[in-house]
Design a protein around this motif. Structure first.
Motif, PDB file in Angstrom:
ATOM      1  N   UNK B   3      47.212  29.440  18.055  1.00  0.00           N
ATOM      2  CA  UNK B   3      48.171  30.393  18.607  1.00  0.00           C
ATOM      3  C   UNK B   3      49.395  29.678  19.166  1.00  0.00           C
ATOM      4  N   UNK B   6      54.479  29.622  24.212  1.00  0.00           N
ATOM      5  CA  UNK B   6      55.902  29.730  24.539  1.00  0.00           C
ATOM      6  C   UNK B   6      56.174  29.156  25.929  1.00  0.00           C
ATOM      7  N   UNK B  23      52.196  34.583  23.496  1.00  0.00           N
ATOM      8  CA  UNK B  23      53.031  35.797  23.585  1.00  0.00           C
ATOM      9  C   UNK B  23      52.248  36.979  24.138  1.00  0.00           C
ATOM     10  N   UNK B  24      50.924  36.981  23.921  1.00  0.00           N
ATOM     11  CA  UNK B  24      50.144  38.139  24.363  1.00  0.00           C
ATOM     12  C   UNK B  24      49.807  38.116  25.843  1.00  0.00           C
ATOM     13  N   UNK B  26      49.967  39.090  29.351  1.00  0.00           N
ATOM     14  CA  UNK B  26      50.601  40.164  30.108  1.00  0.00           C
ATOM     15  C   UNK B  26      51.289  39.566  31.327  1.00  0.00           C
ATOM     16  N   UNK B  67      55.075  42.027  28.718  1.00  0.00           N
ATOM     17  CA  UNK B  67      54.637  40.695  28.309  1.00  0.00           C
ATOM     18  C   UNK B  67      55.424  39.682  29.128  1.00  0.00           C
ATOM     19  N   UNK B  69      56.518  36.868  28.153  1.00  0.00           N
ATOM     20  CA  UNK B  69      57.638  36.362  27.336  1.00  0.00           C
ATOM     21  C   UNK B  69      58.835  37.303  27.341  1.00  0.00           C
ATOM     22  N   UNK B  70      58.584  38.567  27.638  1.00  0.00           N
ATOM     23  CA  UNK B  70      59.658  39.566  27.619  1.00  0.00           C
ATOM     24  C   UNK B  70      60.321  39.699  28.986  1.00  0.00           C
ATOM     25  N   UNK B  72      61.770  37.172  30.696  1.00  0.00           N
ATOM     26  CA  UNK B  72      62.553  35.968  30.981  1.00  0.00           C
ATOM     27  C   UNK B  72      63.856  36.214  31.725  1.00  0.00           C
ATOM     28  N   UNK B  73      64.535  37.324  31.416  1.00  0.00           N
ATOM     29  CA  UNK B  73      65.858  37.519  32.015  1.00  0.00           C
ATOM     30  C   UNK B  73      65.805  38.266  33.345  1.00  0.00           C
TER      31      UNK B  73
END
Ligand SMILES: Cc1cc2nc3c(=O)[nH]c(=O)nc-3n(C[C@H](O)[C@H](O)[C@H](O)COP(=O)(O)OP(=O)(O)OC[C@H]3O[C@@H](n4cnc5c(N)ncnc54)[C@H](O)[C@@H]3O)c2cc1C
Ligand code: FES
Ligand code: FES
Lengths: 280, 178
Positions: B3, B6, B23-24, B26, B67, B69-70, B72-73
């Motif tokens: 896998x 990141x 990526x998975x 949470x 997630x 990874x989502x 970040x900003x």
């Protein structure tokens, strides 16, 4: 309950996102994740790749003109609900959005995502269908506009092709002699509705000349019924076209009962709304 | 296939956390396991209970439905970040935390982090809620212990503490000018 592994992309242009989506058969779009992440965690969905559209530019808009309200793919429910211009141009959008989940879910979930997710128990697919709106979609093959009447194929199934990303939804403005209303019954406020009904009526003088009703959570797709010719028994006319379903939340009989109760109420409220707007 | 991992830079409570996650992962799990911030609780893991609610750029969101990874900003605030710095290691309870303490707004405390974050943001938007508005503010969070009465009281008490603090700082500013 954890998601199965998947590859992850966070593109910064729409072109990049579309190319990636076209190139991977098992890829799925991630918008607000308020429907998709639970499906991943319960392993009801196991995409090979997620294409996160949250970093794409120029998709967060809610714009209004005489024609209606345009909602970009990254406009969160909360943002659309807070728009006073949208509520003025097409009041049904805000009336229905106030019933979509809780504020915390609305802060992240997108209105366009909810429409293309095509849940028959969701408010916005039915509203788009009743108002005869549309969705603009893009793919590496180009762009097209899908009218709401052609958007909902079955339970949780829209007519978007696998390689298409919805970029905008369009809700037509409310005509001057028209009125709208929305009501739903759910076990707790913010839960998915057992039955929800919206009405759109048009007046000539003081007479209702056109009346259409939208139903959510009754059948396995959002259903719109024209009751202009059966105003004496609109619920009867609607039930002739609806096929109430049984599930763990309610029996088909109970759903039919709610249709009979809510239909006249919502129709009367929409008629009042139209009269108020004409007198205003 | 192994896998992919990141490198993700999370901004949490004013600090940067560099984490290495699939990526998975949470966001709720990244906060708890990778950042060591176990104040955020995980109940249902599908968006219904509200225990995992954190503030994302000031707005309450379910960390179990994001997630890592989502994220970040985003600037993330967890329950640990609500405590105010007063020079002591444990810090000073925020007005909402103080109100829960004053009004017995928690029993087992499992749901409490989600209520605290939700109410903190709710009072920013509506600093002086009625009792009905206080109930509406917490309608998306579940508590299996309290029966909600004391949580509603805590919302109203927190509004009161905020108002008292505002009045005091206005009075202090007035005195300075005089
Ligand atoms: C506790 C809870 C209660 C809820 N209650 C309600 C409710 O009462 N009523 C209601 O309507 N909804 C409810 N929802 C769902 C919520 O409205 C979601 O926000 C919405 O259904 C999906 O939007 P999203 O942006 O989160 O989409 P996602 O979860 O990111 O995606 C959903 C699906 O649509 C696809 N998709 C999303 N955006 C696009 C796009 N632009 N182009 C192509 N495909 C796309 C995804 O691939 C996925 O298949 C609830 C959710 C939770 C967790
Ligand atoms: S754990 Fe996230 S809402 Fe229950
Ligand atoms: S205090 Fe125990 S769940 Fe709320």
């Amino acid at each position: 309950m954890k998601p199965a592994p998947f590859a992850y992309l966070r593109p910064s242009t729409l072109e990049e996102a579309l190319a990636a989506l076209a190139g991977e058969q098992g890829a799925k779009v991630l918008a607000g994740g308020q429907s998709l992440v639970p499906l991943l965690s319960m392993r009801l969905a196991a995409p090979s790749m997620l294409i996160d559209i949250n970093a794409l530019p120029d998709l967060g808009h809610v714009t209004c003109d005489e024609a209606g309200v345009r909602v970009g793919a990254l406009a969160r429910h909360a943002h659309v609900l807070a728009s006073t211009e949208a509520a003025a141009a097409q009041p049904l959008v805000a009336m229905a959005l106030a019933n979509v989940a809780h504020p915390t879910i609305r802060n992240r979930g997108t209105t366009v995502g909810s429409i293309v997710h095509a849940d028959a128990a969701a408010e916005m697919p039915m509203v788009l269908r009743l108002l005869e709106g549309s969705v603009d979609v893009a793919s590496v093959r180009g762009r097209r506009t899908i009218p709401a009447a052609e958007l909902f194929a079955g339970p949780l199934e829209s007519t978007l092709a696998h390689d298409e990303i919805a970029v905008e939804a369009f809700f037509p403005a409310l005509a001057p002699r028209a009125g709208v209303a929305f009501q739903e019954i759910s076990r707790r406020h913010g839960d998915y509705a057992l039955v929800g009904v919206a009405a759109l009526v048009e007046l000539e003088g003081d007479e209702v000349v056109r009346a259409r009703l939208g139903y959510l959570s009754v059948s396995d797709v959002p259903v719109v019924v024209d009751v202009s010719g059966s105003l004496a028994d609109p619920a009867g006319a609607a039930l002739a076209e609806l096929e109430p379903v049984d599930d763990i939340h309610a029996t088909a009989d109970y759903r039919a009962h709610l249709v009979r109760v809510l239909t006249p109420r919502v129709l009367a409220a929409a008629t009042d709304h139209a009269r108020q707007r004409m007198n205003a | 296939m192994s896998e992919q991992i990141h490198d993700v830079r999370l901004h949490v409570n004013g600090s940067v956390h560099e984490v290495r996650v699939p990526a998975r992962r949470l966001l709720s799990d990244a906060l708890r396991h990778d950042c060591g911030l176990t104040g955020t609780h995980v109940g249902c893991e599908h968006g219904v209970c509200g225990a995992c609610t954190v503030l994302v750029d000031g707005a309450p969101m379910r960390s179990c439905l994001m997630l890592a990874v989502s994220a970040v900003d985003a600037e993330i605030t967890t329950v640990e970040g609500l405590t105010e710095d007063d020079g002591t290691p444990q810090g000073r309870l925020s007005p909402v935390q103080q109100a829960f303490s004053d009004c017995h707004g928690l029993q087992c405390g499992f749901c409490t982090p989600g209520f605290l974050t939700t109410i903190t943001a709710g009072l920013e938007e509506n600093p002086d809620p009625t009792e009905d508005e206080a109930r509406e503010m917490i309608a998306g969070n579940l508590c299996r212990c309290t029966g909600y009465q004391n949580i509603v009281k805590s919302v109203l008490r927190a509004a009161e503490i905020n108002a008292e603090a505002d009045a005091k700082s206005k009075a202090d500013a007035g005195q300075e000018r005089a």
